[in-house]
Design an enzyme around this catalytic site. Structure first.
Site, PDB file in Angstrom:
ATOM      1  CB  ILE A  32      59.076  10.474  67.459  1.00  0.00           C
ATOM      2  CG1 ILE A  32      57.845  11.143  68.099  1.00  0.00           C
ATOM      3  CG2 ILE A  32      59.716   9.479  68.392  1.00  0.00           C
ATOM      4  CD1 ILE A  32      56.727  10.171  68.413  1.00  0.00           C
ATOM      5  N   GLY A  33      59.303  13.585  65.907  1.00  0.00           N
ATOM      6  CA  GLY A  33      58.747  14.315  64.774  1.00  0.00           C
ATOM      7  C   GLY A  33      58.657  15.796  65.069  1.00  0.00           C
ATOM      8  CD  GLN A  37      48.784  22.000  64.599  1.00  0.00           C
ATOM      9  OE1 GLN A  37      48.433  20.882  64.274  1.00  0.00           O
ATOM     10  NE2 GLN A  37      48.117  22.726  65.466  1.00  0.00           N
ATOM     11  CG  ASP A 151      46.162  20.109  55.030  1.00  0.00           C
ATOM     12  OD1 ASP A 151      46.576  19.941  53.869  1.00  0.00           O
ATOM     13  OD2 ASP A 151      46.882  20.537  55.949  1.00  0.00           O
TER      14      ASP A 151
END
EC number: 2.7.11.24
Length: 411
Positions: A32-33, A37, A151
């Site tokens: 899904i992503g 990282q 961030d």
């Protein structure tokens, strides 16, 4: 746990050019992503009987920066427990010893969409205000633990279909300093505050700039300052908001100050011109939320000089936000982080690896029965249930019209 027994608890599956070796309790993995990282999958947890997100950290021991960030994320996720911060459900590794240790998997709540998708929905005032309120509650909770994010960006903020919002990560470690250089972007930095891109000192309200950028994007449906690099981004900021005053320039490092002072001078635009009424939804009759209030909040967050920028507490009390104020959310007890020098730690890669391995083993021990023991409340159980908010219309806290896939994006 014996080697053979540990082997029997895992299985492997290929996901997006990567091998996921996961506990057998996690089934039906779907990507899904992905980002700097790691890769994130949706899965079904047969023990908890719920859908979850599993993130495989990308090369956590590639260098000291990766290793430090992985350690920091594990320690903070273990300690932080707030309804507007993503909940940690499990951590594991398929490797059987420190010598073999190379993969870290983090299991979290699965959300319905990230804010990038939600921003495109042309939100009404109630939804926009409520999302911002939750963002501010999560930020305040991090600040109460001494965690300044630096961030925040839409891809790392996620929502449920009922408008529940959660912050995904813990941002940049304080020692990860950034210099004002024409460095190509590795991750999206459009939302970082001037004091970060100019290499200045900063305080908690560095995160309010990011919230202002995100809110502005909700209103305009486009990124406010889409710079190609830090220099281009700074130029876009001053073109719209105006060149800062001489007092601000005095706070800059000499080399940065020379560059900034030699840029063309811009008067900037008024916030009425940057964010005209036509961009806002119709005024809310129920909560009396207005475009003028939203614009006023933007004008207090998008301030180049941090000494004149609104604080998170002030933002929570702003008329555009405080209709949702609940002390149990906005004033939750601060998390107790045992490692007070977390951001100042410096180690070799092998030392980081040992520290991370100990954290993973500790978390594995605490999750033997399916959920993490020792948390103030069972993370992952009834995470959507919050206090009653002063809005009765189901359209306010219901985003079920979103036609998005489940997501838990990394940067």
């Amino acid at each position: 746990m014996s080697r053979s027994k540990r082997d029997n608890n895992f299985y492997s599956v290929e996901i997006a050019d990567s091998t996921f070796t996961v506990l057998k309790r996690y089934q039906n993995l779907k990507p899904i992503g992905s980002g700097a990282q790691g890769i994130v999958c949706a899965a079904y947890d047969a023990i908890l009987e719920r859908n979850v997100a599993i993130k495989k950290l990308s090369r956590p021991f590639q260098n000291q920066t990766h290793a430090k960030r992985a350690y920091r994320e594990l320690v903070l996720m273990k300690c932080v427990n707030h309804k507007n911060i993503i909940g940690l459900l499990n951590v594991f590794t398929p490797q059987k010893s420190l010598e073999e240790f190379q993969d870290v998997y983090i299991v979290m709540e699965l959300m319905d969409a990230n804010l990038c998708q939600v921003i495109q929905m042309e939100l009404d005032h109630e939804r926009m205000s409520y999302l911002l309120y939750q963002m501010l509650c999560g930020i305040k909770h991090l600040h109460s633990a001494g965690i300044i994010h630096r961030d925040l960006k839409p891809s790392n903020i996620v929502v449920k279909s009922d408008c529940t919002l959660k912050i995904l990560d813990f941002g940049l470690a304080r020692t990860a300093g950034t210099s004002f250089m024409m460095t190509p972007y590795v991750v999206t930095r459009y939302y970082r505050a001037p004091e970060v891109i100019l290499g200045m000192g900063y305080k908690e309200n560095v995160d309010l700039w990011s919230v202002g950028c995100i809110m502005g994007e909700m209103v305009c449906l486009k990124i406010l300052f889409p710079g190609r690099d830090y220099i281009d981004q700074w130029n876009k900021v001053i073109e719209q908001l105006g060149t800062p005053c001489p007092e601000f320039m005095k706070k800059l490092q000499p080399t940065v100050r020379t560059y900034v002072e030699n840029r063309p001078k811009y008067a900037g635009y008024s916030f009425e011109k940057l964010f005209p009424d036509v961009l806002f939804p119709a005024d809310s009759e129920h909560n009396k939320l207005k475009a003028s209030q939203a614009r006023d909040l933007l004008s207090k967050m998008l301030v180049i000089d941090a000494s004149k920028r609104i604080s998170v507490d002030e933002a929570l009390q702003h008329p555009y936000i405080n209709v949702w104020y609940d002390p149990s959310e906005a004033e939750a007890p601060p998390p107790k982080i045992p490692d007070k020098q977390l951001d100042e730690r410096e180690h070799t890669i092998e030392e980081w690896k040992e520290l991370i391995y100990k954290e993973v083993m500790d978390l594995e021990e605490r999750t033997k029965n399916g959920v993490i023991r020792g948390q103030p409340s069972p993370l992952g159980a009834a995470v959507i249930n919050g206090s009653q908010h002063p809005v009765s219309s189901p359209s306010v806290n219901d985003m079920s019209s979103m036609s998005t896939d489940p997501t838990l994006a990394s940067d």
